[in-house]
Motif scaffolding. Structure first.
Motif, PDB file in Angstrom:
ATOM      1  N   LEU A 124      17.378  55.245  31.940  1.00  0.00           N
ATOM      2  CA  LEU A 124      18.493  56.185  31.827  1.00  0.00           C
ATOM      3  C   LEU A 124      19.489  56.004  32.968  1.00  0.00           C
ATOM      4  CD1 LEU A 124      19.349  58.690  30.090  1.00  0.00           C
ATOM      5  CD2 LEU A 124      18.342  60.086  31.866  1.00  0.00           C
ATOM      6  N   GLU A 125      18.982  55.642  34.127  1.00  0.00           N
ATOM      7  CA  GLU A 125      19.848  55.580  35.313  1.00  0.00           C
ATOM      8  C   GLU A 125      20.832  54.416  35.270  1.00  0.00           C
ATOM      9  OE1 GLU A 125      16.588  55.728  35.404  1.00  0.00           O
ATOM     10  OE2 GLU A 125      15.909  57.405  36.654  1.00  0.00           O
ATOM     11  N   ARG A 126      20.424  53.334  34.577  1.00  0.00           N
ATOM     12  CA  ARG A 126      21.311  52.159  34.557  1.00  0.00           C
ATOM     13  C   ARG A 126      21.981  52.039  33.197  1.00  0.00           C
ATOM     14  NH1 ARG A 126      17.654  47.392  36.879  1.00  0.00           N
ATOM     15  NH2 ARG A 126      16.887  48.472  38.712  1.00  0.00           N
ATOM     16  N   MET A 127      22.907  52.921  32.983  1.00  0.00           N
ATOM     17  CA  MET A 127      23.546  52.884  31.676  1.00  0.00           C
ATOM     18  C   MET A 127      24.977  52.393  31.807  1.00  0.00           C
ATOM     19  SD  MET A 127      22.025  55.721  29.259  1.00  0.00           S
ATOM     20  CE  MET A 127      23.146  56.989  29.645  1.00  0.00           C
ATOM     21  N   GLY A 128      25.242  51.215  31.329  1.00  0.00           N
ATOM     22  CA  GLY A 128      26.603  50.691  31.349  1.00  0.00           C
ATOM     23  C   GLY A 128      27.235  50.856  29.982  1.00  0.00           C
ATOM     24  N   GLY A 129      28.309  50.153  29.768  1.00  0.00           N
ATOM     25  CA  GLY A 129      28.955  50.160  28.452  1.00  0.00           C
ATOM     26  C   GLY A 129      29.913  51.312  28.282  1.00  0.00           C
ATOM     27  N   GLY A 130      30.494  51.375  27.103  1.00  0.00           N
ATOM     28  CA  GLY A 130      31.475  52.422  26.815  1.00  0.00           C
ATOM     29  C   GLY A 130      30.821  53.777  26.672  1.00  0.00           C
ATOM     30  N   ILE A 131      31.672  54.775  26.516  1.00  0.00           N
ATOM     31  CA  ILE A 131      31.152  56.140  26.525  1.00  0.00           C
ATOM     32  C   ILE A 131      30.331  56.441  25.271  1.00  0.00           C
ATOM     33  CG2 ILE A 131      33.147  57.387  25.511  1.00  0.00           C
ATOM     34  CD1 ILE A 131      31.185  58.323  28.663  1.00  0.00           C
ATOM     35  N   ILE A 132      30.746  55.890  24.128  1.00  0.00           N
ATOM     36  CA  ILE A 132      29.973  56.151  22.904  1.00  0.00           C
ATOM     37  C   ILE A 132      28.599  55.497  22.998  1.00  0.00           C
ATOM     38  CG2 ILE A 132      29.914  55.754  20.373  1.00  0.00           C
ATOM     39  CD1 ILE A 132      32.902  56.330  20.397  1.00  0.00           C
ATOM     40  N   LYS A 133      28.574  54.292  23.578  1.00  0.00           N
ATOM     41  CA  LYS A 133      27.300  53.593  23.784  1.00  0.00           C
ATOM     42  C   LYS A 133      26.389  54.437  24.687  1.00  0.00           C
ATOM     43  CE  LYS A 133      26.523  48.662  23.780  1.00  0.00           C
ATOM     44  NZ  LYS A 133      27.043  47.389  24.250  1.00  0.00           N
ATOM     45  N   GLN A 134      26.998  55.017  25.723  1.00  0.00           N
ATOM     46  CA  GLN A 134      26.206  55.851  26.636  1.00  0.00           C
ATOM     47  C   GLN A 134      25.624  57.054  25.911  1.00  0.00           C
ATOM     48  OE1 GLN A 134      27.628  56.959  30.468  1.00  0.00           O
ATOM     49  NE2 GLN A 134      28.789  55.098  30.770  1.00  0.00           N
ATOM     50  N   ILE A 135      26.437  57.673  25.059  1.00  0.00           N
ATOM     51  CA  ILE A 135      25.955  58.864  24.341  1.00  0.00           C
ATOM     52  C   ILE A 135      24.822  58.486  23.390  1.00  0.00           C
ATOM     53  CG2 ILE A 135      26.598  60.708  22.735  1.00  0.00           C
ATOM     54  CD1 ILE A 135      29.432  60.481  23.846  1.00  0.00           C
ATOM     55  N   VAL A 136      25.019  57.374  22.685  1.00  0.00           N
ATOM     56  CA  VAL A 136      23.976  56.944  21.739  1.00  0.00           C
ATOM     57  C   VAL A 136      22.686  56.650  22.498  1.00  0.00           C
ATOM     58  CG1 VAL A 136      23.335  55.159  20.062  1.00  0.00           C
ATOM     59  CG2 VAL A 136      25.615  56.143  20.015  1.00  0.00           C
TER      60      VAL A 136
END
Lengths: 292, 181
Positions: free
Chosen positions: A196-208
């Motif tokens: 969970l701590e290393r979440m990159g990418g766009g915001i929708i990717k983060q939400i998913v």
């Protein structure tokens, strides 16, 4: 990870008041203060708010998180909207006014910026500061000084229906349980390689990517809820007025606070209506004289 | 159906409490999420909880989940008590709740589309109520309120709601069929 209440007993004067009296005072203060844009009245409310605030004996270390948010919003509202763009003063400060830099503001390289800041807007910024800080002081201190265990009974005794007050009580009691469930799910997902701590990418990717945490915790709590509902139904929940673990009893000081709150609200209301019409924006003569 | 929609019995009491507590816990747990290149704005996937609880258990449950959940989350985070923002969060749960009990399958395309439309309306109305309160409390004008409060709160809430609520609905549909509840 989570979840601790901000409340710690401070043995303060504020905590000696009945929570119902405190809510009545807080809302009476909010409605009274928002009737005025006159700095003389706002100074009065500001003083009351900070006397109230300091009676809580909270430490800066405790409240700094909340104050940072207030100062951030204040900065946006006052510096940008009232002083720089003048937007915040719209509708309250009369149009026109005395310019601070009548011939424009001289910037380096000989540039002249025709900055329409007026003395009235500066005074209005002060009024906003007094009003917002006052209201924030009264409401910001609540989580630090009110025991979460008394929320249910407080709102029940303030007139909320039994079921609604009980729902409130239950929600506060569920938080540690759900916090623990969240931790268990989080650990289980981490064991499967979820980070969970290393979440990159766009915001929708983060939400998913949050979904593997949110969905199991939510579904698990819904299933638990079915069992709790059945257990409560079996015990005839809601058939009779319920009793509460904590009972509240007004003391003379609570009555005094309620009387003061009601008097403050009624007086504010009377002062702002015919024939007085106090409370509208007012700027002192000396300030306007500065503009020449 | 109408009577059931506004019913507040034992089931609703429990789910309103669970929704509020879940919203608070998940809001704090996901505080670290940031909008890329917008340093100070934190994302709150937890706003999907009151919307989903509204769709699944009715408007009152949705409203309490959002209203009370925001109060509890601010309680734990130490942000104080901001009634109008709590109310706005409540409305975000209430409006999607208006479709509760009007469908049979949570995963049907029509149900999901209906939920998405109500989520959009809920977010717009809820955040408008909360933002407009700033005009009354802080003396900000409409332009300020739209740029400083409304848009920054609407966009993340919409994205979170539109992405997460359908996922929760599909998962809930599977839970219902598995458990037979």
């Amino acid at each position: 990870m989570l979840t601790t209440w901000r409340y710690r007993p401070h043995r303060s004067l504020m905590e000696r008041f009945d929570p119902r009296a405190r809510w009545i005072f807080s809302f009476a203060f909010l409605f009274s203060a928002t009737m005025f844009w006159d700095a003389r009245f706002l100074a009065f409310f500001f003083t009351i708010a900070f006397v109230w605030y300091f009676s809580a004996r909270t430490r800066w270390q405790e409240t700094k998180h909340g104050w940072r948010l207030v100062f951030f919003l204040l900065g946006m509202m006052i510096v940008i909207n009232t002083l720089i763009t003048g937007g915040g003063a719209g509708g309250v400060v009369p149009p026109g006014g005395k310019l601070v830099w009548t011939e424009g503001l001289r910037l380096p390289l000989g540039i002249i910026w025709h900055f329409g800041l007026t003395y009235e807007r500066i005074w209005f910024a002060l009024c906003q500061l007094l009003r917002i800080l006052g209201i924030s002081a009264v409401f910001l201190v609540i989580p630090y000084t009110m025991d979460p265990r008394v929320y249910g009974i407080t709102f029940r005794r303030l007139g909320l229906p039994d079921k609604l007050a009980y729902s409130m009580e239950l929600a506060f009691r569920y938080v540690p349980t759900l916090g623990r469930d969240f931790n268990t799910t989080f650990d289980a997902q981490r064991a499967r390689g979820y980070e969970l701590e290393r979440m990159g990418g766009g915001i929708i990717k983060q939400i998913v990517r949050v979904a593997p945490l949110v969905i199991p915790v939510t579904m698990n709590s819904i299933l638990t809820g079915e069992d709790v509902t059945n257990a409560m139904d079996l015990r005839c929940f809601g058939q009779q007025p319920r009793t509460w673990l904590y009972e509240l009893k007004y003391q003379p000081r609570d009555i005094a606070l309620i009387v003061f709150s009601v008097a403050m609200l009624i007086t504010s209301l009377l002062l702002t209506v015919y024939p007085f019409h106090f409370g509208k924006f007012w700027a002192p003569e000396f300030l306007l004289a500065l503009g020449g | 159906m109408k009577g059931k929609l506004w019913k507040f019995g034992t089931r609703e009491v429990v789910y309103a409490a669970i929704g509020a507590a879940l919203y608070a816990v998940l809001a704090i747990a996901t505080n670290f999420l940031q909008i890329p290149s917008a340093g100070n704005v934190s994302f709150r996937p937890a706003v999907a909880i009151p919307m989903f609880f509204g769709v699944a258990f009715g408007p009152i449950v949705g409203f309490i989940s959002g209203f009370l959940g925001n109060i509890i989350s601010d309680q734990i985070s130490g942000y104080g008590f901001w009634f109008w923002w709590d109310l706005g969060n409540g409305i975000m749960g209430l409006i999607p709740g208006l479709m509760a009990y009007s469908f049979t399958s949570f995963k049907a395309q029509a149900t999901i589309i209906k939920a998405e439309i109500l989520i959009i309306i809920g977010v717009l109305v809820g955040m408008a109520v909360a933002s407009i309160s700033e005009m009354w409390v802080s003396g900000a004008d409409m332009k300020t309120v739209i740029a400083g409060n409304f848009i920054p709160s609407v966009i993340p809430n919409l994205i979170n709601g539109l992405v997460l609520v359908p996922l929760l609905m599909i998962a809930y549909d599977a839970v219902i069929s598995r458990s037979g509840r």
